[in-house]
Design a protein around this motif. Structure first.
Motif, short mmCIF file in Angstrom:
data_model
loop_
_atom_site.label_atom_id
_atom_site.label_comp_id
_atom_site.label_asym_id
_atom_site.label_seq_id
_atom_site.Cartn_x
_atom_site.Cartn_y
_atom_site.Cartn_z
N ASP A 30 0.65 -0.74 -0.27
CA ASP A 30 -0.11 -0.41 -0.07
C ASP A 30 0.52 1.72 -0.42
N GLN A 87 -1.42 2.89 -2.60
CA GLN A 87 -1.92 4.12 -3.15
C GLN A 87 -1.65 5.52 -2.92
N GLU A 92 -7.90 -0.40 -3.87
CA GLU A 92 -8.17 -1.33 -2.14
C GLU A 92 -9.51 -2.21 -2.43
#
Length: 315
Positions: free
Chosen positions: A66, A88, A206
């Motif tokens: 992430d 992310q 996600e």
């Protein structure tokens, strides 16, 4: 250290002080998977003097991390932070256009400090590579994954054509399964973020794992029920796979709405239950002398073995 971040690092001109102040533990050689559970790790890497004459890069070969932060330490200087990156964070934060993460490391670097954060499986496949090695690896990776995804697309197209001509539902279910698997593999390898959704990766990265896993298992259940004619061969197993398929579809829907960290363990273990049930259904059909059941059991038996090994690696 995680709470203080950059402000805390400024106190440690000598990296060895970090080892005294915080509970760093040596990582066994060859171990690069730490499973689920702890979302943040800090890693301190001492470097020998890098040879001159070529650029050096730190390679972090796990596209699903992430957030990844890297600090460099030079002799008699403060820590220098590289631009934060991860799946992310925006695609443009990467130093090299690649599903893997690369950071150029100057020859004077004495230590690297990494902050790893992810709510999935925590893996740590890290190495130092030269620029020529990086370019060669990237070419080979793109070539072989091009063949892999090309084969999947050909299979999708062929099954679509056969369905249009034969109007047999099993080909439609198998085509939908292949589409789900292709999207899942695109996400897992990082090529989806690189080529398909670089501008909107936050939400997709996600949610895409539980969504594609749920859809794939739903279509596996539909395909198995249809191709083995379970309604006739074994109505009890047919109903079991029906409910497993509906549960998988619910997983896909839930995965689109809830954060992945809430569904991690179910997403990891549910495929084993579904694929095992499909293999058992194949064995039952084989005992009933159903045509094609032997090939089905062989194929999905290897599928179950592969899924089990992958899940154990993640855990």
């Amino acid at each position: 250290l995680d709470a203080a971040g950059d402000a805390e690092l400024s106190r440690f001109s000598n990296p060895d002080q970090l080892l005294t102040e915080y509970a760093f533990q040596p990582t066994p050689q060859g171990e690069d998977s730490w499973g689920y559970g702890q979302p943040v790790f800090w890693v301190l890497i001492p470097l020998d003097k890098l040879s001159s004459g070529e650029k050096w890069y730190l390679e972090f070969a796990y596209p699903l991390l992430d957030k990844l932060d890297v600090w460099l330490k030079f002799p008699h200087s403060e820590w220098l932070r590289k631009p934060p990156t991860g799946d992310q964070r925006p695609w443009g934060t990467r130093e090299v256009e690649s599903p893997h993460f690369y950071f150029q490391i100057p020859q004077q670097t004495t230590h690297l400090l990494l902050r790893l954060e992810t709510h999935g499986a925590m893996r740590f496949p890290v190495s130092l590579v030269t620029e020529s090695h990086l370019q060669r690896t990237e070419r080979l990776q793109q070539f072989f994954y091009g063949l892999f995804f090309g084969a999947l697309l050909v299979m999708i197209f062929c099954n679509g054509v056969i369905y249009v001509l034969a109007r047999e539902r099993s080909y439609l279910f198998y085509m939908a399964l292949l589409v789900s698997v292709t999207l899942y593999q695109a996400a897992m390898t990082g090529f989806g973020y690189m080529y398909l959704w670089p501008g909107s990766g936050y939400w997709i990265n996600e949610h895409i794992q539980p969504v594609t896993v749920g859809l794939a298992l739903w279509f596996i259940s539909l395909f198995t029920r249809d191709v083995l004619d379970l309604e006739r061969v074994h109505p009890g197993l047919e109903r079991t796979l029906l409910w497993m398929g509906l549960t998988s579809a619910l997983l896909a829907l839930t995965g689109a709405l809830l954060p992945f960290r809430w569904l991690i363990h179910f997403t990891a273990l549910w495929p084993l239950a579904v694929i095992f049930t499909c293999v058992w259904a194949g064995i039952v059909a084989l005992r009933s002398r159903h045509k094609g059941a032997a090939i089905f059991v062989l194929a999905w038996g290897f599928g179950f073995l592969g899924a089990a090994l992958f899940i154990l690696q993640q855990l």
